[in-house]
Design an enzyme around this catalytic site. Structure first.
Site, mmCIF file in Angstrom:
data_model
loop_
_atom_site.group_PDB
_atom_site.id
_atom_site.type_symbol
_atom_site.label_atom_id
_atom_site.label_comp_id
_atom_site.label_asym_id
_atom_site.label_seq_id
_atom_site.Cartn_x
_atom_site.Cartn_y
_atom_site.Cartn_z
ATOM 1 C CB THR A 11 -0.948 0.023 1.212
ATOM 2 O OG1 THR A 11 -0.170 -0.105 2.416
ATOM 3 C CG2 THR A 11 -1.955 -1.111 1.139
ATOM 4 N N GLY A 12 2.165 1.148 0.150
ATOM 5 C CA GLY A 12 3.045 2.312 0.137
ATOM 6 C C GLY A 12 3.419 2.733 -1.278
ATOM 7 C CB CYS A 132 16.463 5.602 -4.603
ATOM 8 S SG CYS A 132 16.579 6.782 -3.240
ATOM 9 C CD GLN A 159 19.054 11.551 -2.471
ATOM 10 O OE1 GLN A 159 20.253 11.598 -2.191
ATOM 11 N NE2 GLN A 159 18.230 10.696 -1.877
ATOM 12 C CB SER A 162 8.629 10.433 -3.965
ATOM 13 O OG SER A 162 9.741 10.456 -4.842
ATOM 14 N N GLY A 163 11.294 10.164 -1.911
ATOM 15 C CA GLY A 163 12.251 9.288 -1.249
ATOM 16 C C GLY A 163 11.986 9.148 0.231
ATOM 17 C CG HIS A 244 16.240 10.650 -6.223
ATOM 18 N ND1 HIS A 244 15.180 11.330 -5.682
ATOM 19 C CD2 HIS A 244 16.559 9.657 -5.319
ATOM 20 C CE1 HIS A 244 14.848 10.768 -4.519
ATOM 21 N NE2 HIS A 244 15.662 9.762 -4.284
ATOM 22 C CG ASN A 317 12.577 8.920 -6.351
ATOM 23 O OD1 ASN A 317 12.113 9.767 -7.123
ATOM 24 N ND2 ASN A 317 12.076 8.701 -5.152
#
Length: 341
Positions: A11-12, A132, A159, A162-163, A244, A317
């Protein structure tokens, strides 16, 4: 005949992207399971654009016996508990967290760079996915290293949020909105305001003044590509949602021109060279989103060192830096060891 695949942390951001890529690449699947925390149990999520929905299983009581592979995107905490259980049940784990990357008994794989290292997976039945920012950089460095032997890498990263997961993306959105309407700006995910700002701090600080993200790039490059390469990194979080970017300075043992490097990169697997010395003749993060390639631009010689080059490297990424690389590892594992049919 296909595989039985479990996606853990489905779900991530990365887990959803794993499902998208498995469907997009038509990975041979007989059965697929979406697995996540108890809070997500029973939720329905899409299996990419296949039109199929998956009901989320609770990781606490999921039985990995009989499953071929588990792609973990659950973070180091849950991985530490459940990855060994899955591996012991005969399900090969491909883990996206940092937990096993530097374990000498766990191969750390970028398929375009060190596919033969996968041979060591049987020791723990676990394969690690690199950081990543490391993954995209090494896709670019591998063909150049083969041609002229890289001595030293100086990399500065830009970066995306979303990382840091969904929370990081939400914080950028909410802070940007707050600035426009004059509301207070809270920092929860990041140590300082991320909207309209850059933060030279990713992960925790170490005793030598570097951050753990910077340390990861150093040690992972040595493990994956060549232990003799000297690497120094500065990792920066920027107000970009996905993608990124990296400014990479390279010093080689052998002479290599910008033109030679361009020709090598143009033919290298996983790379898209976009390098015109004109307006818009380069790639930015916005343009790489949703694409599987690692984009290289601004290839030029560095006259301040002998045999020096500068390159600009951009990649999604969530794809090459995480989900795509994990699926490529699964494909490699299938071809070499878990053949079906």
């Amino acid at each position: 005949m296909g595989y039985k695949i479990a996606v853990v942390g489905a779900t991530g951001n990365v887990g959803r992207e794993m499902l998208n890529i498995l469907a997009e690449r038509e990975f041979p699947i007989d059965e697929i399971a979406a697995v996540a925390s108890p809070a997500s149990q029973g939720r329905m999520i899409d299996f990419g654009d296949s039109g199929k929905e998956l009901k989320v299983h609770n990781i606490e009581n999921f039985d990995f016996a009989g499953w071929d592979m588990a792609l973990f995107a659950a973070g180091s905490g849950p991985t530490k508990i459940y990855a060994p259980k899955a591996a012991a049940a005969g399900c090969t784990v491909i883990d996206n967290s940092s937990l096993y990357r530097m374990d000498p008994d766990v191969p750390l794989i970028v398929p375009e760079v060190n596919p033969d290292a996968i041979d060591g997976y049987k020791v723990k039945n676990i394969i690690a996915n690199p950081n990543c920012s490391t993954a995209q950089m090494l896709v670019a460095l591998k063909p150049l290293h083969d041609a002229a032997i890289i001595k030293r890498v100086v990399v500065s990263t830009y970066q995306s949020v979303s990382g840091a997961g969904k929370g990081g993306m939400d914080e950028l959105f909410e802070q940007s909105r707050a600035i426009f309407v004059g509301d207070p700006k809270d920092n929860e995910v990041f140590t300082k305001q991320i909207a309209f700002n850059v933060i030279p701090h990713i992960d925790v600080f170490l005793d030598d003044g570097s951050t753990k993200e910077e340390w990861k790039m150093v040690v992972e490059t040595k493990k994956i590509l060549d232990p003799k390469i000297k690497v120094t990194a500065t990792c920066v979080r920027v107000p970009v949602f996905v993608g990124h970017s990296e400014s990479i300075n390279l010093e080689f043992e052998k002479e290599i021109s910008a033109e030679t490097a361009q020709n090598i990169l143009r033919e290298a697997p996983g790379i898209m060279l976009v390098d015109k010395r004109e307006d818009e003749g380069y790639t930015t993060p916005v343009e790489c989103v949703g694409d599987s390639a690692t984009y290289i631009s601004r290839v030029r010689e560095d006259p301040t060192v002998e045999n020096g080059l500068n390159i600009w490297c951009v990649s999604d990424n969530l794809r090459k830096g995480a989900a795509l690389n994990a699926v490529q590892i699964a494909e490699l594992l299938g071809r070499k060891y878990l053949k079906k049919g």
